[in-house]
Design an enzyme around this catalytic site. Sequence first.
Site, mmCIF file in Angstrom:
data_model
loop_
_atom_site.group_PDB
_atom_site.id
_atom_site.type_symbol
_atom_site.label_atom_id
_atom_site.label_comp_id
_atom_site.label_asym_id
_atom_site.label_seq_id
_atom_site.Cartn_x
_atom_site.Cartn_y
_atom_site.Cartn_z
ATOM 1 C CB SER A 193 -0.858 -0.016 1.270
ATOM 2 O OG SER A 193 -1.445 1.228 1.483
ATOM 3 C CE1 TYR A 210 -4.045 -3.224 5.752
ATOM 4 C CE2 TYR A 210 -3.591 -0.894 5.364
ATOM 5 C CZ TYR A 210 -3.873 -2.160 4.873
ATOM 6 O OH TYR A 210 -3.961 -2.367 3.516
ATOM 7 C CE LYS A 248 -1.450 -4.696 3.418
ATOM 8 N NZ LYS A 248 -1.681 -6.034 2.876
ATOM 9 N N GLY A 291 -4.229 11.059 11.509
ATOM 10 C CA GLY A 291 -3.554 10.044 10.701
ATOM 11 C C GLY A 291 -3.684 10.273 9.203
HETATM 12 N N1 NAD Z 1 -8.813 -1.687 -0.578
HETATM 13 C C1 NAD Z 1 -7.816 -0.829 -0.371
HETATM 14 O O1 NAD Z 1 -8.026 0.374 -0.278
HETATM 15 C C2 NAD Z 1 -6.378 -1.335 -0.261
HETATM 16 C C3 NAD Z 1 -5.315 -0.414 -0.393
HETATM 17 C C4 NAD Z 1 -4.007 -0.894 -0.290
HETATM 18 C C5 NAD Z 1 -3.765 -2.238 -0.047
HETATM 19 N N2 NAD Z 1 -4.812 -3.096 0.089
HETATM 20 C C6 NAD Z 1 -4.547 -4.509 0.363
HETATM 21 O O2 NAD Z 1 -5.059 -5.283 -0.707
HETATM 22 C C7 NAD Z 1 -5.502 -6.541 -0.229
HETATM 23 C C8 NAD Z 1 -6.929 -6.772 -0.660
HETATM 24 O O3 NAD Z 1 -7.740 -5.713 -0.174
HETATM 25 P P1 NAD Z 1 -9.317 -5.694 -0.414
HETATM 26 O O4 NAD Z 1 -9.732 -4.276 -0.393
HETATM 27 O O5 NAD Z 1 -9.667 -6.533 -1.574
HETATM 28 O O6 NAD Z 1 -9.790 -6.379 0.942
HETATM 29 P P2 NAD Z 1 -10.995 -7.389 1.215
HETATM 30 O O7 NAD Z 1 -11.206 -7.434 2.682
HETATM 31 O O8 NAD Z 1 -12.157 -7.065 0.345
HETATM 32 O O9 NAD Z 1 -10.378 -8.780 0.712
HETATM 33 C C9 NAD Z 1 -9.547 -9.575 1.525
HETATM 34 C C10 NAD Z 1 -10.069 -11.008 1.455
HETATM 35 O O10 NAD Z 1 -9.213 -11.853 2.227
HETATM 36 C C11 NAD Z 1 -10.006 -12.750 3.000
HETATM 37 N N3 NAD Z 1 -9.200 -13.104 4.185
HETATM 38 C C12 NAD Z 1 -8.807 -12.287 5.196
HETATM 39 N N4 NAD Z 1 -8.092 -12.976 6.092
HETATM 40 C C13 NAD Z 1 -8.020 -14.270 5.638
HETATM 41 C C14 NAD Z 1 -7.411 -15.449 6.140
HETATM 42 N N5 NAD Z 1 -6.786 -15.483 7.301
HETATM 43 N N6 NAD Z 1 -7.540 -16.585 5.410
HETATM 44 C C15 NAD Z 1 -8.208 -16.594 4.232
HETATM 45 N N7 NAD Z 1 -8.804 -15.499 3.718
HETATM 46 C C16 NAD Z 1 -8.717 -14.343 4.419
HETATM 47 C C17 NAD Z 1 -11.283 -11.974 3.313
HETATM 48 O O11 NAD Z 1 -12.377 -12.823 3.583
HETATM 49 C C18 NAD Z 1 -11.489 -11.166 2.020
HETATM 50 O O12 NAD Z 1 -12.295 -11.857 1.101
HETATM 51 C C19 NAD Z 1 -5.288 -6.525 1.278
HETATM 52 O O13 NAD Z 1 -4.045 -7.137 1.563
HETATM 53 C C20 NAD Z 1 -5.241 -5.050 1.600
HETATM 54 O O14 NAD Z 1 -4.505 -4.790 2.756
HETATM 55 C C21 NAD Z 1 -6.117 -2.674 -0.032
#
Ligand code: NAD
Length: 348
Positions: free
Chosen positions: A128, A153, A157, A301
Amino acid sequence: MSSKRVLVTGGLGFIGSHTVVALQQEGYEVVIIDNLSNSSIDVLGGITHITGKTPEFENIDLRDKTAVKDFFEQYQDIEDVIHFAASKAVGESVTNPLLYYENNISTLVYLLQELNKKPSSRFIFSSSCTVYGQADELPITENAPVKKAESPYGNTKQIGEEIIQDTCKVNVDFKAIALRYFNPIGAHSTAEIGELPIGTPQNLIPFITQTAIGKRKELSVFGDDYPTNDGTAIRDYIHVMDLAEAHVKALSRLINQNEKSNYEVFNLGTGKGNSVLEVINSFEKVSKEKLPYKIVGRREGDVIAAYADTTKANEDLGWKANRSLDDALGSAWKWQKVVQEREEKEEN
Ligand SMILES: NC(=O)c1ccc[n+]([C@@H]2O[C@H](COP(=O)([O-])OP(=O)(O)OC[C@H]3O[C@@H](n4cnc5c(N)ncnc54)[C@H](O)[C@@H]3O)[C@@H](O)[C@H]2O)c1
């Protein structure tokens, strides 16, 4: 084109599900691991409606080390992993840091342990732009220093990137790319899949669409006294399908051995910053809805402005964000209306 099987962890989540669609459309066979902690099994149907193909699905909690080991024993051909699964609510990570360290770090370690047993393997990590904090220079390049994380969080990362980098140092046959997302928004144009925030959305766009549909009273704009053109904070909003396509490019870079080193980092953004008021204006234009909002104080933040220098991703990945802010907001609005219809049906 490839018929290789790719593991997508968190593949039923927001970014994961859109990436599964992009992978399938490029000919990849996808296996999803998700524990449904922040997603619904219905997403599998949404993916199938778009691509005509149901990905394999394993309901596994990646914190279960034995289950992860058993998975790789069962799917021995899998050498490519895109790892989305993580917990992502910044506020919750402050109140429950150990949940975040466990879910975001132990899952990563267990996956890497299994992949490192293979003669070669490839790994794409969801990082991120939060690692940059308030960058000293804009736009932000990959060389900008990583700042002390503002939340557990954000720290997961940073630590995650370090764990992968250390692994790459000792295992030259293991190749990884960390993708630093800016602000992913929008939904698939079919509105079959999109973002499903649980509880009160922490991010601007789901809050806007939920307010416009009447689920929330009004949007709070945090601060209008920032040193920006209109005083509101600036972010780089990237359409989730552009982001999804970048993952396919990153994976093919590793498969085709085009990487410059076995650990690489790329910014994924549009390269353009938009203020909160610009986003509101764009939303009102595409949705033809009037959005009730009020200006409140700054939120702790929050950085003032963050947008990506995308030169490295453009040149090395051969990828560019093509979709506009209007497109992204239009798709988010279309998705919100579908979600609303579904919720109304469930209530009746
Ligand atoms: N959405 C954003 O703004 C954003 C920005 C930067 C980085 N990210 C990163 O991108 C990735 C995806 O984000 P997203 O927005 O799609 O999130 P999301 O919560 O929609 O998707 C994450 C998925 O992982 C699954 N999950 C969580 N823990 C788990 C575990 N222990 N075992 C199996 N499955 C598990 C959840 O059920 C979910 O379906 C994450 O790593 C997040 O930190 C997201």
